[in-house]
Design a protein around this motif. Structure first.
Motif, short mmCIF file in Angstrom:
data_model
loop_
_atom_site.label_atom_id
_atom_site.label_comp_id
_atom_site.label_asym_id
_atom_site.label_seq_id
_atom_site.Cartn_x
_atom_site.Cartn_y
_atom_site.Cartn_z
N UNK A 397 0.83 -1.20 0.00
CA UNK A 397 0.00 0.00 0.00
C UNK A 397 0.87 1.26 0.00
N UNK A 398 1.91 1.26 0.82
CA UNK A 398 2.83 2.39 0.86
C UNK A 398 3.58 2.52 -0.47
N UNK A 399 3.94 1.37 -1.04
CA UNK A 399 4.67 1.39 -2.31
C UNK A 399 3.82 1.97 -3.42
N UNK A 400 2.55 1.60 -3.48
CA UNK A 400 1.65 2.12 -4.51
C UNK A 400 1.52 3.64 -4.38
N UNK A 401 1.36 4.14 -3.16
CA UNK A 401 1.24 5.58 -2.96
C UNK A 401 2.50 6.31 -3.42
N UNK A 402 3.65 5.72 -3.12
CA UNK A 402 4.90 6.35 -3.54
C UNK A 402 5.04 6.35 -5.06
N UNK A 403 4.72 5.20 -5.70
CA UNK A 403 4.84 5.10 -7.15
C UNK A 403 3.80 5.96 -7.86
N UNK A 404 2.63 6.16 -7.25
CA UNK A 404 1.62 7.04 -7.85
C UNK A 404 2.16 8.48 -7.93
N UNK A 405 2.80 8.91 -6.88
CA UNK A 405 3.37 10.26 -6.89
C UNK A 405 4.53 10.36 -7.89
N UNK A 406 5.36 9.32 -7.92
CA UNK A 406 6.49 9.31 -8.86
C UNK A 406 5.98 9.34 -10.30
N UNK A 407 4.93 8.52 -10.57
CA UNK A 407 4.39 8.48 -11.93
C UNK A 407 3.75 9.81 -12.31
N UNK A 408 3.05 10.44 -11.35
CA UNK A 408 2.42 11.73 -11.64
C UNK A 408 3.46 12.77 -12.05
N UNK A 409 4.55 12.80 -11.32
CA UNK A 409 5.61 13.79 -11.62
C UNK A 409 6.27 13.48 -12.96
N UNK A 410 6.62 12.22 -13.18
CA UNK A 410 7.31 11.85 -14.41
C UNK A 410 6.42 12.01 -15.64
N UNK A 411 5.12 11.80 -15.48
CA UNK A 411 4.21 11.98 -16.61
C UNK A 411 4.16 13.46 -17.01
N UNK A 412 4.09 14.34 -16.01
CA UNK A 412 4.07 15.78 -16.30
C UNK A 412 5.39 16.20 -16.96
N UNK A 413 6.49 15.73 -16.41
CA UNK A 413 7.80 16.09 -16.95
C UNK A 413 7.96 15.56 -18.38
N UNK A 414 7.48 14.32 -18.60
CA UNK A 414 7.63 13.73 -19.93
C UNK A 414 6.77 14.47 -20.96
N UNK A 415 5.52 14.79 -20.58
CA UNK A 415 4.63 15.49 -21.51
C UNK A 415 5.13 16.90 -21.84
N UNK A 416 5.91 17.47 -20.94
CA UNK A 416 6.45 18.81 -21.18
C UNK A 416 7.87 18.77 -21.75
#
Length: 460
Positions: A397-416
């Motif tokens: 559960x903790x891992x999913x929360x951490x990876x969700x935040x990591x994915x959110x940041x990397x998706x924004x960075x990648x799209x920009x």
């Protein structure tokens, strides 16, 4: 780009876990076999009780004899066509045979109870297996849903990269990498569909249903409170509630009665018998005196030199046939007696049978001990795995929360255009894999809790 995915008929009935359990208890072939064995044990017990009753048999014969024979009415030889008939009623009852019949009845009664408990144990096993198969279907379906969400996310990213590619902006390699990721996600969906299909087939085999079914995920209440009972506490409840222990104990008692039955072969057998018999013969006649007359005998006496014939008085008779019912009444006879059979030597058969029955008792005791040991070890292993997967679920559960935040940041960075595709896809795959692992851990925990509840007798 297209993808053939798993489809569901919206008109299909959705089955809850209770529905599946009810169907399995009605249709499962293995359970039906156990029920038939229980039925056979019941009949055997009923027959052993009936063996205590006397045996009564009747007989009737009717025939025609032609030629030289013995008249059953007069016991004289005759040479004529003869119609004969006889009938009888016999009774035989064992008075004493070393309590063999009584002990056999007790043995079969114990076997009957054991069979009924084995039927109950088979029902418990079936309910557990259906529950586990049902949960496995839910698990496979949840994983399939996650792979579909992953596919849709990649599909949306592909649309963005496709626009960049067509406008000749961005990195062309990113578009190719997204295409590869799409293919990977498609493969994941196909694998998940295959796993779901196999899980459904396993459930259908238990239900003995030919068609596919849809299940109701909402029928399962998921509780992730930490399991409070220890393995020893679960085992203590299992000893009190599991029918398989009681069935094995009954088998031991039945085997002990088998020893008593075998020992009865050393004792005399006393029985009483009786019978009523009668017969009929068409040659039987009843003679009635009709008068007297003087007839010559064929002899002569000489008186005064003159031969004189010798005469005698002869009684005349008329013959009449005797009716069937009168003969049966007239020829009626009865017999009663006592029979004693003393075993002197039978090739050590009785001794060897007693030895074999004692071995069966030891085998039954070993089977019970093996059951104790197997179930205790199984409970210990399941309990250990349950605690391990509970802790793993908390970590995931903790891992999913951490990876969700990591994915959110990397998706924004990648799209920009700030980050490259490798960082994006690594973050995405980490999140997707963590979600799949979380779902698997969730159902693994539920599965093990259900197994422990089964051993506690709470599966129904």
């Amino acid at each position: 780009m297209g993808l053939v995915g798993y489809t569901q008929d919206l008109n299909e009935k959705s089955y809850s876990l209770d529905d599946c359990i009810s169907i399995a208890l009605e249709n499962n072939l293995d359970l039906k076999s156990t029920e038939l064995r229980a039925g056979s044990a019941k009949v055997n017990h009923q027959q052993s009780k009936a063996n205590l009753l006397p045996s009564i048999n009747g007989n009737f014969n009717l025939g025609v004899n032609d030629g030289r024979s013995i008249d059953p009415f007069t016991n004289d030889f005759i040479n004529q066509e003869l119609t004969f008939s006889n009938m009888g009623l016999s009774l035989d009852m064992t008075v004493f045979n070393g309590f063999r019949l009584l002990n056999a009845e007790k043995q079969n009664r114990l076997n009957r109870k054991a069979s009924e408990l084995e039927k109950e144990a088979a029902q418990q096993d079936l309910v557990l297996n259906v529950t586990l198969a049902y949960l496995q279907v839910l698990n496979s379906k949840a994983v399939l849903d996650l792979t579909k969400v992953r596919y849709e996310t990649t599909k949306q990213q592909l649309k963005i990269q496709e626009d960049f590619y067509e406008n000749e902006s961005g990195n062309p390699a990113d578009y190719a990498d997204i295409l590869g990721q799409m293919a990977n996600d498609e493969t994941s969906i196909l694998v998940s569909e295959s796993n779901l299909n196999n899980a459904r087939l396993s459930l259908l085999r238990l239900l003995n249903l030919p068609e596919n079914i849809q299940i109701d995920a909402e029928s399962i209440m998921i509780d992730f409170d930490k399991y409070n009972l220890s393995a020893d506490e679960v085992y203590a409840e299992a000893l009190q509630n599991l029918a398989t222990f009681k069935a094995n104990e009954m088998r031991i008692e039945a085997a002990k009665k088998g020893v008593s039955v075998a020992k009865s072969q050393f004792t005399p057998e006393i029985s009483v018998f009786g019978g009523v018999n009668t017969n009929y013969s068409s040659a039987a006649e009843l003679f009635s005196e009709t008068g007297t007359s003087i007839v010559e005998t064929g002899d002569f006496v000489t008186v005064g030199g003159q031969d004189l014939p010798v005469q005698t008085e002869q009684t005349s008779f008329s013959s009449d046939g005797i009716s069937y019912t009168d003969q049966l009444d007239n020829n009626l006879n009865t017999v009663v007696g006592v029979s004693v059979r003393v075993p002197l030597f039978n090739g050590f058969r009785a001794k060897n049978n007693v030895t074999l029955e004692k071995i069966r008792v030891e085998e039954s005791i070993l089977e019970l001990e093996r059951t104790y040991l197997d179930i205790k070890n199984t409970i210990a292993q399941v309990h250990f795995d349950m605690e391990a997967v509970y802790n793993r679920y908390q970590s995931l559960q903790k891992q999913v929360k951490a990876y969700e935040e990591s994915y959110r940041i990397n998706e924004i960075r990648f799209n920009n255009g700030v980050s490259n595709f490798l960082n994006y896809v690594t973050s995405k795959n980490n999140l997707d894999n963590a979600k799949v692992n979380l779902v698997n851990a969730k159902y693994e925990y539920i599965l093990r809790v259900k197994v422990l509840d089964y051993y506690r007798g709470n599966i129904f």
